[in-house]
Write a protein that holds these residues in place. Sequence first.
Motif, PDB file in Angstrom:
ATOM      1  N   LEU A   1       6.230  24.202  24.784  1.00  9.94           N
ATOM      2  CA  LEU A   1       7.633  23.787  24.932  1.00  9.94           C
ATOM      3  C   LEU A   1       8.125  22.963  23.757  1.00  9.94           C
ATOM      4  O   LEU A   1       9.323  22.835  23.544  1.00  9.94           O
ATOM      5  CB  LEU A   1       7.778  22.921  26.184  1.00  9.94           C
TER       6      LEU A   1
ATOM      7  N   VAL B   1       7.783  20.650  34.402  1.00 12.16           N
ATOM      8  CA  VAL B   1       9.159  20.754  34.890  1.00 12.16           C
ATOM      9  C   VAL B   1       9.978  19.544  34.434  1.00 12.16           C
ATOM     10  O   VAL B   1      11.113  19.683  33.965  1.00 12.16           O
ATOM     11  CB  VAL B   1       9.146  20.889  36.436  1.00 12.16           C
TER      12      VAL B   1
ATOM     13  N   ALA C   1      10.764  19.869  30.778  1.00 10.74           N
ATOM     14  CA  ALA C   1      11.810  20.867  30.542  1.00 10.74           C
ATOM     15  C   ALA C   1      13.185  20.250  30.806  1.00 10.74           C
ATOM     16  O   ALA C   1      14.130  20.434  30.032  1.00 10.74           O
ATOM     17  CB  ALA C   1      11.591  22.081  31.435  1.00 10.74           C
ATOM     18  N   ILE C   2      13.287  19.479  31.882  1.00 10.90           N
ATOM     19  CA  ILE C   2      14.582  18.889  32.234  1.00 10.90           C
ATOM     20  C   ILE C   2      14.977  17.800  31.236  1.00 10.90           C
ATOM     21  O   ILE C   2      16.136  17.720  30.817  1.00 10.90           O
ATOM     22  CB  ILE C   2      14.557  18.392  33.697  1.00 10.90           C
TER      23      ILE C   2
ATOM     24  N   ASP D   1      16.006  19.582  28.053  1.00 11.43           N
ATOM     25  CA  ASP D   1      17.304  20.213  28.281  1.00 11.43           C
ATOM     26  C   ASP D   1      18.429  19.180  28.203  1.00 11.43           C
ATOM     27  O   ASP D   1      19.404  19.348  27.474  1.00 11.43           O
ATOM     28  CB  ASP D   1      17.262  20.888  29.664  1.00 11.43           C
ATOM     29  N   ARG D   2      18.268  18.093  28.946  1.00 14.68           N
ATOM     30  CA  ARG D   2      19.348  17.102  29.012  1.00 14.68           C
ATOM     31  C   ARG D   2      19.453  16.262  27.734  1.00 14.68           C
ATOM     32  O   ARG D   2      20.417  15.541  27.546  1.00 14.68           O
ATOM     33  CB  ARG D   2      19.157  16.228  30.246  1.00 14.68           C
TER      34      ARG D   2
ATOM     35  N   ARG E   1      17.730  19.368  23.481  1.00 12.90           N
ATOM     36  CA  ARG E   1      16.664  19.949  22.669  1.00 12.90           C
ATOM     37  C   ARG E   1      16.467  21.445  22.902  1.00 12.90           C
ATOM     38  O   ARG E   1      15.708  22.084  22.178  1.00 12.90           O
ATOM     39  CB  ARG E   1      15.346  19.211  22.945  1.00 12.90           C
ATOM     40  N   LEU E   2      17.134  22.001  23.912  1.00 10.56           N
ATOM     41  CA  LEU E   2      16.966  23.440  24.149  1.00 10.56           C
ATOM     42  C   LEU E   2      18.169  24.231  23.635  1.00 10.56           C
ATOM     43  O   LEU E   2      18.283  25.431  23.859  1.00 10.56           O
ATOM     44  CB  LEU E   2      16.734  23.730  25.629  1.00 10.56           C
ATOM     45  N   SER E   3      19.078  23.532  22.917  1.00  8.15           N
ATOM     46  CA  SER E   3      20.237  24.236  22.373  1.00  8.15           C
ATOM     47  C   SER E   3      19.873  24.884  21.062  1.00  8.15           C
ATOM     48  O   SER E   3      18.921  24.467  20.400  1.00  8.15           O
ATOM     49  CB  SER E   3      21.386  23.271  22.169  1.00  8.15           C
ATOM     50  N   ARG E   4      20.651  25.863  20.709  1.00 13.31           N
ATOM     51  CA  ARG E   4      20.398  26.605  19.474  1.00 13.31           C
ATOM     52  C   ARG E   4      20.388  25.680  18.288  1.00 13.31           C
ATOM     53  O   ARG E   4      21.182  24.779  18.194  1.00 13.31           O
ATOM     54  CB  ARG E   4      21.529  27.626  19.298  1.00 13.31           C
TER      55      ARG E   4
ATOM     56  N   GLU F   1      17.103  31.154  20.977  1.00 10.12           N
ATOM     57  CA  GLU F   1      18.214  30.851  20.080  1.00 10.12           C
ATOM     58  C   GLU F   1      19.573  31.096  20.713  1.00 10.12           C
ATOM     59  O   GLU F   1      20.506  31.573  20.078  1.00 10.12           O
ATOM     60  CB  GLU F   1      18.127  31.683  18.785  1.00 10.12           C
ATOM     61  N   THR F   2      19.662  30.788  21.989  1.00 12.00           N
ATOM     62  CA  THR F   2      20.942  30.852  22.693  1.00 12.00           C
ATOM     63  C   THR F   2      21.088  29.491  23.347  1.00 12.00           C
ATOM     64  O   THR F   2      20.109  28.788  23.528  1.00 12.00           O
ATOM     65  CB  THR F   2      20.879  31.953  23.781  1.00 12.00           C
ATOM     66  N   ASN F   3      22.302  29.103  23.701  1.00  6.77           N
ATOM     67  CA  ASN F   3      22.450  27.807  24.340  1.00  6.77           C
ATOM     68  C   ASN F   3      22.056  27.853  25.812  1.00  6.77           C
ATOM     69  O   ASN F   3      22.052  28.913  26.418  1.00  6.77           O
ATOM     70  CB  ASN F   3      23.880  27.304  24.170  1.00  6.77           C
ATOM     71  N   PRO F   4      21.697  26.679  26.354  1.00  7.08           N
ATOM     72  CA  PRO F   4      21.393  26.618  27.795  1.00  7.08           C
ATOM     73  C   PRO F   4      22.638  27.006  28.604  1.00  7.08           C
ATOM     74  O   PRO F   4      23.734  27.094  28.053  1.00  7.08           O
ATOM     75  CB  PRO F   4      21.031  25.142  28.009  1.00  7.08           C
TER      76      PRO F   4
ATOM     77  N   LEU G   1      16.378  28.841  26.121  1.00 10.08           N
ATOM     78  CA  LEU G   1      15.310  27.912  26.514  1.00 10.08           C
ATOM     79  C   LEU G   1      14.698  27.280  25.270  1.00 10.08           C
ATOM     80  O   LEU G   1      13.517  26.954  25.260  1.00 10.08           O
ATOM     81  CB  LEU G   1      14.237  28.647  27.323  1.00 10.08           C
ATOM     82  N   GLY G   2      15.493  27.156  24.204  1.00  6.12           N
ATOM     83  CA  GLY G   2      15.003  26.519  22.990  1.00  6.12           C
ATOM     84  C   GLY G   2      14.610  27.535  21.946  1.00  6.12           C
ATOM     85  O   GLY G   2      14.844  28.734  22.098  1.00  6.12           O
TER      86      GLY G   2
ATOM     87  N   LEU H   1       8.315  31.487  24.036  1.00  2.00           N
ATOM     88  CA  LEU H   1       7.576  31.091  25.235  1.00  2.00           C
ATOM     89  C   LEU H   1       6.887  32.294  25.861  1.00  2.00           C
ATOM     90  O   LEU H   1       7.394  33.404  25.849  1.00  2.00           O
ATOM     91  CB  LEU H   1       8.524  30.464  26.262  1.00  2.00           C
TER      92      LEU H   1
ATOM     93  N   VAL I   1      10.000  27.313  33.355  1.00  2.27           N
ATOM     94  CA  VAL I   1      10.957  26.411  32.714  1.00  2.27           C
ATOM     95  C   VAL I   1      12.392  26.845  33.027  1.00  2.27           C
ATOM     96  O   VAL I   1      13.252  26.028  33.366  1.00  2.27           O
ATOM     97  CB  VAL I   1      10.692  26.377  31.189  1.00  2.27           C
TER      98      VAL I   1
ATOM     99  N   ALA J   1      13.233  25.962  36.568  1.00  2.07           N
ATOM    100  CA  ALA J   1      13.473  24.520  36.717  1.00  2.07           C
ATOM    101  C   ALA J   1      14.891  24.177  36.271  1.00  2.07           C
ATOM    102  O   ALA J   1      15.603  23.420  36.935  1.00  2.07           O
ATOM    103  CB  ALA J   1      12.451  23.727  35.906  1.00  2.07           C
TER     104      ALA J   1
ATOM    105  N   ASP K   1      17.831  22.856  38.642  1.00  2.00           N
ATOM    106  CA  ASP K   1      18.440  21.572  38.277  1.00  2.00           C
ATOM    107  C   ASP K   1      19.967  21.708  38.186  1.00  2.00           C
ATOM    108  O   ASP K   1      20.703  20.962  38.814  1.00  2.00           O
ATOM    109  CB  ASP K   1      17.826  21.117  36.944  1.00  2.00           C
TER     110      ASP K   1
END
Lengths: 222, 222
Positions: free
Chosen positions: A97, A208, A211-212, A215-216, A219-222, B160-163, B195-196, B200, B208, B211, B215
């Motif tokens: 991750l 989990v 990951a949250i 995400d918040r 860090r999971l954005s392009r 490489e896509t946004n959440p 997912l970043g 994965l 992930v 989750a 959420d």
Amino acid sequence: MRHVPHLYLCGPWESDEIALSEAHRRHLGRVLRLADGAVVSYTDGEGTTGEGELAGAAIRRGIEARVAKPAPEVAVAVAPPSKPNRARFLVEKLAELGVDRLIWLRTRHGEGRPPRPAKAEAWARAALEQSRGAWAVRIDGPVEMEDLPSSSTLWVAERETNPPPSVVNGGILVIGPEAGFAEGEVPHRANRLGLGRRVLRVETAAVVGAAILLDRSGRLSR
Amino acid sequence: MRHVPHLYLCGPWESDEIALSEAHRRHLGRVLRLADGAVVSYTDGEGTTGEGELAGAAIRRGIEARVAKPAPEVAVAVAPPSKPNRARFLVEKLAELGVDRLIWLRTRHGEGRPPRPAKAEAWARAALEQSRGAWAVRIDGPVEMEDLPSSSTLWVAERETNPPPSVVNGGILVIGPEAGFAEGEVPHRANRLGLGRRVLRVETAAVVGAAILLDRSGRLSR
């Protein structure tokens, strides 16, 4: 699309060629059946990546680039699960991750022991290669709760609590042992982070929760 | 605090006592060393839970309650990983998290086969007991992508896509095989979920992604 293998090659690299370990040689030669000149990508796990080619028992370095350290920092401090395969899963998935740090926690009710550092490093490196990352997870500990850096926000996973605010600025996710924390063991400054109503295993809560937090923290954005 | 075991006991229950399977009897008697009269909690995996007591080779039913079905529904449709231990991990963790449905996907580049249904059900039931849930995950498939219910929002995991938006209303997380989807295989109506930047593994993306959907659907709140 041809598959280009991604290798973790310990730095610093001092010449135009980087010697391969026996394990890497076997993997590239016997498993992937690559010939000299085949394109290989590589990283030092500290933000440098390159694309070179196989040259005998080495990689001939090619164009290299720096990947900025992902921010904000997200770390996981966790009481080691008691079963080795669950510890392995935890290390692999957090490394995959892209969590920045994994800190083994010594807790009053914890019964597991951290895996041997060499083993944990090997799992983490394989996951870094698999996930094509440029920054390796740093693995430390075991430490006591009071040794966690006081400058970081702590997020303690707890049942029946709400999730963190929708935007957070990283921090350290703290996961206790199966038996829970002892009274007074969690510092007052810690924030609570809810992961739902189910009782999650240590390694599930770690993955989990990470990951949250990632995400918040954006860090999971392009 | 004494540990009260939580059992999945297949319904419907028709008398005051529910017969235990050989495996449950062994676990309660030989592993946990419980005696007659010991308190045991139980569920039918369809929202009914109870607290009864051990009575020989059965559970004597006690006070029972209904747990509302969690909403909105979150499902995962996934191309089976090719290694059995990764499929097991996937089933266990999704069951533990409380995902409502797991649907095996038949894809053009997929090489894995779904685990035998009896095996997958056994993994899921153990995870339901472990996590003290009241609703079991429903496992279906394998199906083709076009057989996924057209009334559900699809979320296709992609690098490489946004959440997803910060508030979503459940849906089906769709995870392709290691080799990716074939051209035109993903329906036009599907939404993308990032997912970043890491690559994965199938089972990591499933857990992930689930989750994050749980959420953002409010399913991890108290």
